[in-house]
Motif scaffolding. Sequence first.
Motif, short mmCIF file in Angstrom:
data_model
loop_
_atom_site.label_atom_id
_atom_site.label_comp_id
_atom_site.label_asym_id
_atom_site.label_seq_id
_atom_site.Cartn_x
_atom_site.Cartn_y
_atom_site.Cartn_z
N ARG A 139 0.82 -1.20 0.00
CA ARG A 139 0.00 0.00 0.00
C ARG A 139 0.86 1.26 0.00
O ARG A 139 1.99 1.25 0.47
CB ARG A 139 -0.90 0.04 1.24
N ARG A 140 0.30 2.35 -0.52
CA ARG A 140 0.83 3.70 -0.39
C ARG A 140 -0.27 4.52 0.26
O ARG A 140 -1.40 4.56 -0.25
CB ARG A 140 1.18 4.31 -1.75
N VAL A 141 0.02 5.13 1.40
CA VAL A 141 -1.03 5.80 2.16
C VAL A 141 -0.58 7.19 2.58
O VAL A 141 0.62 7.47 2.70
CB VAL A 141 -1.44 4.99 3.41
N GLU A 142 -1.55 8.06 2.80
CA GLU A 142 -1.27 9.39 3.36
C GLU A 142 -0.84 9.23 4.82
O GLU A 142 -1.43 8.43 5.57
CB GLU A 142 -2.53 10.25 3.30
N LEU A 143 0.16 10.00 5.23
CA LEU A 143 0.57 9.94 6.63
C LEU A 143 -0.58 10.36 7.55
O LEU A 143 -0.69 9.88 8.69
CB LEU A 143 1.78 10.84 6.86
N ALA A 144 -1.46 11.22 7.04
CA ALA A 144 -2.61 11.66 7.83
C ALA A 144 -3.59 10.52 8.12
O ALA A 144 -4.44 10.65 9.00
CB ALA A 144 -3.34 12.79 7.12
N ASP A 145 -3.48 9.41 7.39
CA ASP A 145 -4.30 8.24 7.69
C ASP A 145 -3.74 7.46 8.89
O ASP A 145 -4.44 6.60 9.43
CB ASP A 145 -4.37 7.31 6.49
N LEU A 146 -2.50 7.77 9.26
CA LEU A 146 -1.85 7.05 10.35
C LEU A 146 -1.66 7.91 11.58
O LEU A 146 -1.68 7.39 12.70
CB LEU A 146 -0.47 6.54 9.88
N TRP A 147 -1.45 9.20 11.39
CA TRP A 147 -1.19 10.13 12.49
C TRP A 147 -2.31 11.17 12.55
O TRP A 147 -3.02 11.38 11.56
CB TRP A 147 0.15 10.84 12.28
N PRO A 148 -2.45 11.87 13.66
CA PRO A 148 -3.47 12.92 13.75
C PRO A 148 -3.30 13.96 12.65
O PRO A 148 -2.17 14.39 12.33
CB PRO A 148 -3.22 13.52 15.14
N ALA A 149 -4.42 14.36 12.06
CA ALA A 149 -4.37 15.29 10.92
C ALA A 149 -3.70 16.61 11.28
O ALA A 149 -2.93 17.16 10.47
CB ALA A 149 -5.79 15.54 10.41
N ALA A 150 -3.94 17.11 12.49
CA ALA A 150 -3.33 18.38 12.88
C ALA A 150 -1.81 18.26 12.95
O ALA A 150 -1.09 19.19 12.54
CB ALA A 150 -3.88 18.83 14.23
N GLU A 151 -1.33 17.13 13.44
CA GLU A 151 0.11 16.92 13.51
C GLU A 151 0.72 16.82 12.12
O GLU A 151 1.79 17.38 11.85
CB GLU A 151 0.40 15.64 14.31
N VAL A 152 0.04 16.15 11.22
CA VAL A 152 0.55 16.02 9.86
C VAL A 152 0.55 17.37 9.15
O VAL A 152 1.48 17.69 8.40
CB VAL A 152 -0.26 14.98 9.06
N ARG A 153 -0.48 18.20 9.39
CA ARG A 153 -0.48 19.54 8.80
C ARG A 153 0.70 20.36 9.31
O ARG A 153 1.35 21.09 8.54
CB ARG A 153 -1.80 20.26 9.12
N ARG A 154 0.99 20.24 10.59
CA ARG A 154 2.13 20.98 11.16
C ARG A 154 3.43 20.51 10.53
O ARG A 154 4.28 21.32 10.12
CB ARG A 154 2.18 20.77 12.67
N LEU A 155 3.60 19.22 10.41
CA LEU A 155 4.82 18.67 9.82
C LEU A 155 4.92 19.02 8.33
O LEU A 155 6.01 19.29 7.82
CB LEU A 155 4.86 17.16 10.02
N SER A 156 3.79 18.99 7.64
CA SER A 156 3.80 19.34 6.21
C SER A 156 4.24 20.79 6.01
O SER A 156 5.01 21.10 5.09
CB SER A 156 2.41 19.12 5.61
N GLY A 157 3.74 21.68 6.87
CA GLY A 157 4.18 23.07 6.79
C GLY A 157 5.65 23.22 7.04
O GLY A 157 6.33 24.02 6.37
N ARG A 158 6.16 22.48 8.00
CA ARG A 158 7.58 22.52 8.32
C ARG A 158 8.43 22.04 7.14
O ARG A 158 9.44 22.66 6.79
CB ARG A 158 7.82 21.65 9.54
N ILE A 159 8.01 20.96 6.49
CA ILE A 159 8.78 20.43 5.36
C ILE A 159 8.66 21.33 4.15
O ILE A 159 9.63 21.57 3.42
CB ILE A 159 8.34 19.00 5.05
N ALA A 160 7.46 21.88 3.92
CA ALA A 160 7.27 22.79 2.79
C ALA A 160 8.14 24.03 2.91
O ALA A 160 8.59 24.60 1.90
CB ALA A 160 5.80 23.18 2.68
N ALA A 161 8.38 24.47 4.15
CA ALA A 161 9.18 25.67 4.37
C ALA A 161 10.68 25.40 4.34
O ALA A 161 11.48 26.34 4.29
CB ALA A 161 8.81 26.30 5.72
#
Length: 250
Positions: free
Chosen positions: A86-108
């Motif tokens: 499988r290929r899955v979104e990390l948000a399917d495994l971790w809390p969505a708010a945490e994944v949004r925070r991490l995504s912003g950090r990586i995007a920056a």
Amino acid sequence: MYEERASRLAGAVVWTNTPSAAPGALPVLPDGCMDLLWSGGRLLVAGPDTRAHLLGGPPVSWAGIRLFPGTAPALLGVPAHELRDRRVELADLWPAAEVRRLSGRIAAAAHPAAALEELALERAAPPDRALRRLVTALAAGRAVAGTADELGLGARQLHRRSLAAFGYGPKTLARILRLQRALALARQGIPYADTADRAGYADQSHLSRDIREFTGLTLGALVRRRPGYRASGANRSTPLPSGSSTTAYR
């Protein structure tokens, strides 16, 4: 163009891939690893494969960290068998708010791959020494039963721990690592009969059957065609103790 380097996380590889228009890319082949990925503003996870994986859609750029076999489940908090093939979104495994925070950090980040590495370093658990010894032994061609005895693990216990760590049982892991040994030898120009013998197959026909079962292709096609980028990762040289090289589109 694919580039990789050894990670500061033991056994892992940090990689980036900007796809080219060159034809003939291979699918991602099973290799015992899992990847944490970044592409198009999304964090994803590629689970362990038991068959070649093809990805549709237009080529896109990827960054990722490929984790040593058996280490991703502790980092992700999910047994590997739940992510098999499988290929899955990390948000399917971790809390969505945490994944949004991490995504912003990586995007920056100036270098998303380095930011993924930092994330993995922060979340990684201490290695399971028994499982590392298992991977080392099987990558070198040791028998499952003998290795289990050396580790002091019964068959059921080993199978249960392997499912959680690798996504499949130890015999499947051994076959996948043997497949990668064979590909590495054949890509060095070793004759196929000698490749089969040195990789631990009964004969060349045995090698051919295994190649076809796991990849849907012939050994000749795998050797001739250009390795492609992965959507779990990308081209990679698997960080196994045997030093075998595996390149594929994950």
